[in-house]
Every structure is written in C-alpha cells, then in structure tokens.
Motif scaffolding. Structure first.
Motif, PDB file in Angstrom:
ATOM      1  N   TRP A   8      16.888  41.990  43.657  1.00 21.90           N
ATOM      2  CA  TRP A   8      17.627  41.828  42.407  1.00 21.90           C
ATOM      3  C   TRP A   8      18.829  40.882  42.575  1.00 21.90           C
ATOM      4  O   TRP A   8      19.713  40.852  41.723  1.00 21.90           O
ATOM      5  CB  TRP A   8      18.123  43.201  41.920  1.00 21.90           C
ATOM      6  N   PHE A   9      18.862  40.105  43.627  1.00 20.77           N
ATOM      7  CA  PHE A   9      20.048  39.298  43.932  1.00 20.77           C
ATOM      8  C   PHE A   9      20.456  38.399  42.779  1.00 20.77           C
ATOM      9  O   PHE A   9      21.653  38.290  42.464  1.00 20.77           O
ATOM     10  CB  PHE A   9      19.806  38.454  45.188  1.00 20.77           C
ATOM     11  N   TRP A  10      19.514  37.701  42.137  1.00 23.62           N
ATOM     12  CA  TRP A  10      19.872  36.774  41.065  1.00 23.62           C
ATOM     13  C   TRP A  10      20.584  37.507  39.934  1.00 23.62           C
ATOM     14  O   TRP A  10      21.604  37.033  39.420  1.00 23.62           O
ATOM     15  CB  TRP A  10      18.614  36.087  40.534  1.00 23.62           C
ATOM     16  N   GLU A  11      20.048  38.664  39.558  1.00 28.84           N
ATOM     17  CA  GLU A  11      20.669  39.421  38.477  1.00 28.84           C
ATOM     18  C   GLU A  11      22.064  39.877  38.876  1.00 28.84           C
ATOM     19  O   GLU A  11      23.013  39.802  38.070  1.00 28.84           O
ATOM     20  CB  GLU A  11      19.776  40.616  38.137  1.00 28.84           C
ATOM     21  N   TYR A  12      22.226  40.318  40.127  1.00 26.90           N
ATOM     22  CA  TYR A  12      23.545  40.736  40.596  1.00 26.90           C
ATOM     23  C   TYR A  12      24.534  39.571  40.548  1.00 26.90           C
ATOM     24  O   TYR A  12      25.675  39.717  40.093  1.00 26.90           O
ATOM     25  CB  TYR A  12      23.460  41.257  42.035  1.00 26.90           C
ATOM     26  N   TRP A  13      24.109  38.429  41.031  1.00 30.24           N
ATOM     27  CA  TRP A  13      24.973  37.252  41.089  1.00 30.24           C
ATOM     28  C   TRP A  13      25.370  36.802  39.687  1.00 30.24           C
ATOM     29  O   TRP A  13      26.551  36.564  39.404  1.00 30.24           O
ATOM     30  CB  TRP A  13      24.230  36.149  41.850  1.00 30.24           C
ATOM     31  N   ARG A  14      24.378  36.715  38.815  1.00 29.85           N
ATOM     32  CA  ARG A  14      24.640  36.177  37.475  1.00 29.85           C
ATOM     33  C   ARG A  14      25.477  37.118  36.618  1.00 29.85           C
ATOM     34  O   ARG A  14      26.200  36.672  35.716  1.00 29.85           O
ATOM     35  CB  ARG A  14      23.309  35.884  36.779  1.00 29.85           C
ATOM     36  N   THR A  15      25.386  38.409  36.901  1.00 32.20           N
ATOM     37  CA  THR A  15      26.166  39.367  36.107  1.00 32.20           C
ATOM     38  C   THR A  15      27.495  39.716  36.764  1.00 32.20           C
ATOM     39  O   THR A  15      28.180  40.635  36.325  1.00 32.20           O
ATOM     40  CB  THR A  15      25.351  40.645  35.856  1.00 32.20           C
ATOM     41  N   GLY A  16      27.859  38.980  37.821  1.00 35.09           N
ATOM     42  CA  GLY A  16      29.212  39.072  38.362  1.00 35.09           C
ATOM     43  C   GLY A  16      29.438  40.069  39.456  1.00 35.09           C
ATOM     44  O   GLY A  16      30.588  40.455  39.726  1.00 35.09           O
ATOM     45  N   ASN A  17      28.387  40.505  40.131  1.00 34.98           N
ATOM     46  CA  ASN A  17      28.574  41.426  41.254  1.00 34.98           C
ATOM     47  C   ASN A  17      29.463  40.775  42.310  1.00 34.98           C
ATOM     48  O   ASN A  17      29.229  39.643  42.721  1.00 34.98           O
ATOM     49  CB  ASN A  17      27.212  41.794  41.859  1.00 34.98           C
ATOM     50  N   ILE A  18      30.500  41.495  42.756  1.00 36.56           N
ATOM     51  CA  ILE A  18      31.493  40.922  43.674  1.00 36.56           C
ATOM     52  C   ILE A  18      30.857  40.495  44.994  1.00 36.56           C
ATOM     53  O   ILE A  18      31.125  39.398  45.505  1.00 36.56           O
ATOM     54  CB  ILE A  18      32.632  41.937  43.926  1.00 36.56           C
ATOM     55  N   ASN A  19      30.006  41.339  45.568  1.00 40.90           N
ATOM     56  CA  ASN A  19      29.380  41.009  46.847  1.00 40.90           C
ATOM     57  C   ASN A  19      28.492  39.775  46.739  1.00 40.90           C
ATOM     58  O   ASN A  19      28.484  38.911  47.626  1.00 40.90           O
ATOM     59  CB  ASN A  19      28.556  42.193  47.355  1.00 40.90           C
ATOM     60  N   ALA A  20      27.761  39.674  45.655  1.00 43.45           N
ATOM     61  CA  ALA A  20      26.889  38.519  45.457  1.00 43.45           C
ATOM     62  C   ALA A  20      27.702  37.245  45.276  1.00 43.45           C
ATOM     63  O   ALA A  20      27.376  36.183  45.836  1.00 43.45           O
ATOM     64  CB  ALA A  20      25.988  38.750  44.247  1.00 43.45           C
ATOM     65  N   LYS A  21      28.787  37.333  44.508  1.00 41.56           N
ATOM     66  CA  LYS A  21      29.628  36.156  44.277  1.00 41.56           C
ATOM     67  C   LYS A  21      30.286  35.694  45.576  1.00 41.56           C
ATOM     68  O   LYS A  21      30.343  34.487  45.864  1.00 41.56           O
ATOM     69  CB  LYS A  21      30.696  36.481  43.223  1.00 41.56           C
ATOM     70  N   GLU A  22      30.789  36.625  46.361  1.00 42.72           N
ATOM     71  CA  GLU A  22      31.429  36.262  47.628  1.00 42.72           C
ATOM     72  C   GLU A  22      30.423  35.660  48.599  1.00 42.72           C
ATOM     73  O   GLU A  22      30.724  34.697  49.309  1.00 42.72           O
ATOM     74  CB  GLU A  22      32.088  37.492  48.250  1.00 42.72           C
TER      75      GLU A  22
END
Length: 470
Positions: A65-79
């Motif tokens: 689910w990485f893309w969804e996490y990144w696009r919806t602003g998950n802190i760990n994914a963004k970092e």
C-alpha cells in the motif's frame, strides 16, 4: 458400447481431477449463484501459495500500500521518499525499475511444488492499477510496456502447468486508488460505471479467456456494492459459459457486504481464522511476513512466522474446514528470497511425512482436544472406517492423554512416519492415555508438529459436505 465407455472414462477423469460436470444454468443473482457446488479440487487441495508482486515491489517499503500511504501524507512514507529520491519523483518513476530480471518461472514452480501447496495465486493487478500482463485497458501501465517488458502472468501460468500439477489462481483488484475513471464514479456516488465498463470488466474477461485460471481471487471490493461492479453478471458468465466453468472457484470479495456471504469459498477478512468449525468452505489468507504482503527490504527475522507458527496455523485452519493460503512477496527482480524459500521447503518436508492428515481430509466431530491443549484433529472416511489424525503442536513426552477420542477394542495408534504402533489404555476420566515410546533423534519422522493416526474409534464422523451451507 465403446462410445459409452469413452464418455464414462472422460467423466471419471473430470472427477479425479477435482472438477465437476456443470450442467446447471445459473442466473445473475446471489440466490442462484450460491447454489453452485464447490469444485472438489479446492477443498482437497488445502494449501495454496499467494504472491504479491508489482511496482510496489520497487520501493519495497512499509507494504504493498506504499503509494496510497505516500500520496495521503503518511509521515514514514514521505520521509522515506525525501531521503532516498530526487524532488519531483513520482510513483510512475518506480515502474522502469520493476525489472523482473531474475524471474525464473521454472525455479518458482519447483519451489511451489516442493512446498506441498496444491494451488498458487499470482497478483495480476493490485490497487495501484499496474497490470502484470499486457492489458489493452492499461496503456503504458503494464508489464509489457514498461519495466519487465514481459507478460509476467503468461510466463507464470505456462511454467506452473509445464512443470507441476498445481492449480493456477489469479488475484485481481476490482478498483484502483487513483484511476481518474474510478474517482469520477466515486464522485458520482457510484451512479455511473465508467471505470467498471472500461477497466474492471474487460480485464476480468481477458484474464479468464487468456489464462484460464482455476481460481479468481477478487479484492478491492469494499467501496461500492456488487451492482456497481457488475459482479453477479460476470460470475454467471464464469459459471455458465467461460472456458473454466467446471473447475473455477472464486472468493467472496465482489462488493460491499458480500464478504462472508457469497462466493465459492469465504475469505471474510485478511488472516481470517475463526478457531472453530465454520458453516461454509473458507480460506485463511495470511503472509509469512506478519506486517506486509509485498516484499520489504527492511524485513527483520522477528517479523516472520516461524515454521512452528506456520504449522500451528495450518493445523487450526484445516481442522476447522479451511484452506491455508500462504503469502510471499517476490523482489522487484523476481526473486523469492531465501528465508521465504526456506519456510516453504520446511512446510514441504513436513507434508511429505504428514500430508495424509491434511490433503483431502475433513473436519472431525471435534476440532481440538477437550483435555490437552495444542492438539487439533482431522479425519478421513473410507470403506475400512474412519481414520482420525491428532496433530500435536508439542511433543508430549512419555505419555499423552486425549479427551476427545472414544476408544473401542480395535482402536490402534501410530505416529505418521514411524513404523511401530503405540500402546494405549482407556483413561478413567474419559478418552485415552497413549504411551509414547522413546524415539531416537534419527528415527523421529519430523522436527515439528507430530501426527498420531487413530483408527477404530467409536466417535461419529461428520463429513464436511453435510454441514456446508451453499
């Protein structure tokens, strides 16, 4: 007479392969579709392998689910993205790195065969929308146009059928997180079906007609009801007219509120394990990596199910009438990493000794023992009577008391893989006390989870089909 004999032979062949002759017509309603019998091969198989593989295998961080996490602003994914990738990098930029350069389908097939599994389910498209086959409805977002430049599904199917007798399953997500057509339908409160008619349905028909799978594992169902997805019409075609109408099985993810209600077998939720006899054929879909279905580069040993934990899940699941679907996530290069391969081969070595208690077994009148914890039962019925299998998750020591079996004068006990019968006596409190002889290390048939075969019991055997609800 010769023509009749040939027909009977062909008919018998279908049944021995676990298929059935499908002569009934099914209407596109749940009331009609739910009456279709489960093709016998699926219940007999008991164990499958699940493969989550796609563009998400490139970042291989957090989960599929990485893309969804990144696009919806998950802190760990963004970092993670900020530290490791250039500014302006998009998810689509991962696709060329999905190389599959070490994708050796013959080796995959050999690993799956050695695992003891009887079917394998490959992800053809996850919620990211990238298709692992050259879908005409996924221009430049498929494995032929970008990344591997191969039809990954075709190579998988061909190898599985060429080198094994395992059944072919295909996973397909009904929806895609960020597809504009889906987002438009969602904005219209699913009163329009632009995405369904231009993406979902064409893909499903293409997968069935091209690859002829024995199992379709549907997902991505939860946002809209089955009428939006056109599910019952597709399933009616699948069961009436498709090239796999006699063998195909489907799960229960065909729209909001269909889980645990409609399907050849039920998944209900991920890692579903009721722990008791369930009134419909079901499947426990779980992952060796406890935290992700896709491969993670930062995987730790403690994140994995041990072989002991895996065999416990197997015993619990099969005893209660389910199948166990065991997931591994290949790398972007197409490698099943050694730790996953080891788990699968450990399972296979155990099944070579104890598969008699698993394949084509049925739930017994008791699922687990009434006195001793960590003992789960399966059974088989034959012309010579009922064989009951007690799966022991822990080695009992010098003796074992079982509360569930009701013995008779002809009861026998033996350990699968060991040549001698065990002595036993009726226990005063009920059940039986089994004497465990000293067995040297080199005579021990397996390293984990041992199976006692009990014959000549008085207990009533309830065949699973008699308690199955269609």
């Amino acid at each position: 007479m010769k023509k009749v004999s040939a027909f009977l032979i062909a008919l018998l062949s279908l049944f021995t392969q676990g298929d059935f002759v499908n002569s009934q017509h099914y209407d596109p309603t749940w009331a009609s579709l739910d009456t279709r019998p489960l093709p016998p091969w699926y219940d007999e198989a008991k164990i499958g392998i699940f493969l989550h593989w796609g563009v998400f295998s490139v970042p291989s961080y957090m989960s599929e689910w990485f893309w969804e996490y990144w696009r919806t602003g998950n802190i760990n994914a963004k970092e993670f993205m900020a530290k490791n990738y250039r500014p302006g990098f998009t998810y689509a930029d991962f696709a060329p790195q999905f190389s599959a350069q070490f994708y050796d389908t013959q080796r995959w097939a050999e690993i799956f065969k050695e695992s003891g599994a009887r079917y394998v389910v490959l992800t053809t498209k996850h919620h990211e929308g990238f298709t692992n086959w050259p879908s005409k409805n996924s221009f430049n977002w498929n494995a032929m146009d970008v990344g591997p430049k191969k039809d990954l599904v075709a190579l998988f199917v061909e190898a599985l059928r060429a080198f094994t007798d395992l059944r072919v399953g295909l996973y397909h997500s009904l929806f895609e997180w960020f597809n504009p057509l889906f987002l438009e339908d969602e904005a219209n409160n699913f009163t329009t079906q632009y995405f369904v008619w231009n993406k979902t349905m064409p893909e499903l028909y293409d997968l069935v007609n091209t690859y002829k799978p024995d199992l379709i594992w549907s997902d991505g169902d939860w946002m809209a009801n089955h009428t939006y997805w056109n599910s019952t019409n597709f399933l009616a075609w699948l069961f009436n007219d498709s090239p796999v109408k006699n063998s195909v099985v489907v799960n229960d993810r065909w729209g909001k509120y269909t889980r645990c209600k409609h399907g050849s077998f039920f998944n209900c939720d991920d890692k579903f394990n009721p722990g008791k006899l369930f009134p419909h054929k079901w499947e426990n879909a779980m992952s060796i990596d406890k935290s992700s279905w896709g491969y993670r580069r930062d995987l730790k040993l403690d994140d994995l199910n041990t072989i002991e934990e895996l065999l416990q899940l197997l015993a619990e699941t099969i005893s209660c009438g389910g199948n166990l679907l065991i997931n591994v996530g290949p790398t972007k290069e197409g490698i099943i990493v050694p730790i996953f391969e080891e788990r699968l081969k450990q399972l296979g070595s155990w099944l070579k000794v104890n598969g008699e208690a698993i394949y084509a077994s049925k739930p017994w009148s008791k699922q687990n023992d009434t006195i001793t914890p960590g003992v789960w039962y399966t059974a088989k019925n034959s012309t010579s009577g009922t064989s009951v299998y007690a799966i022991l998750l822990k080695w009992p020591g010098k003796s074992l008391i079982l509360g569930s079996p009701i013995t008779s004068s002809v009861t026998t006990v033996n350990l699968l893989g060991y040549p001698e019968f065990f002595n036993w006596e009726a226990d005063p409190s009920g059940g039986m006390k089994i004497e465990i002889p000293p067995i040297s290390y080199n005579e021990m048939p397996c390293q984990w989870a041992w199976v006692l075969k009990l014959q000549g019991l008085k207990n009533q055997f309830v065949p699973y089909p008699e308690i199955t609800i269609n």
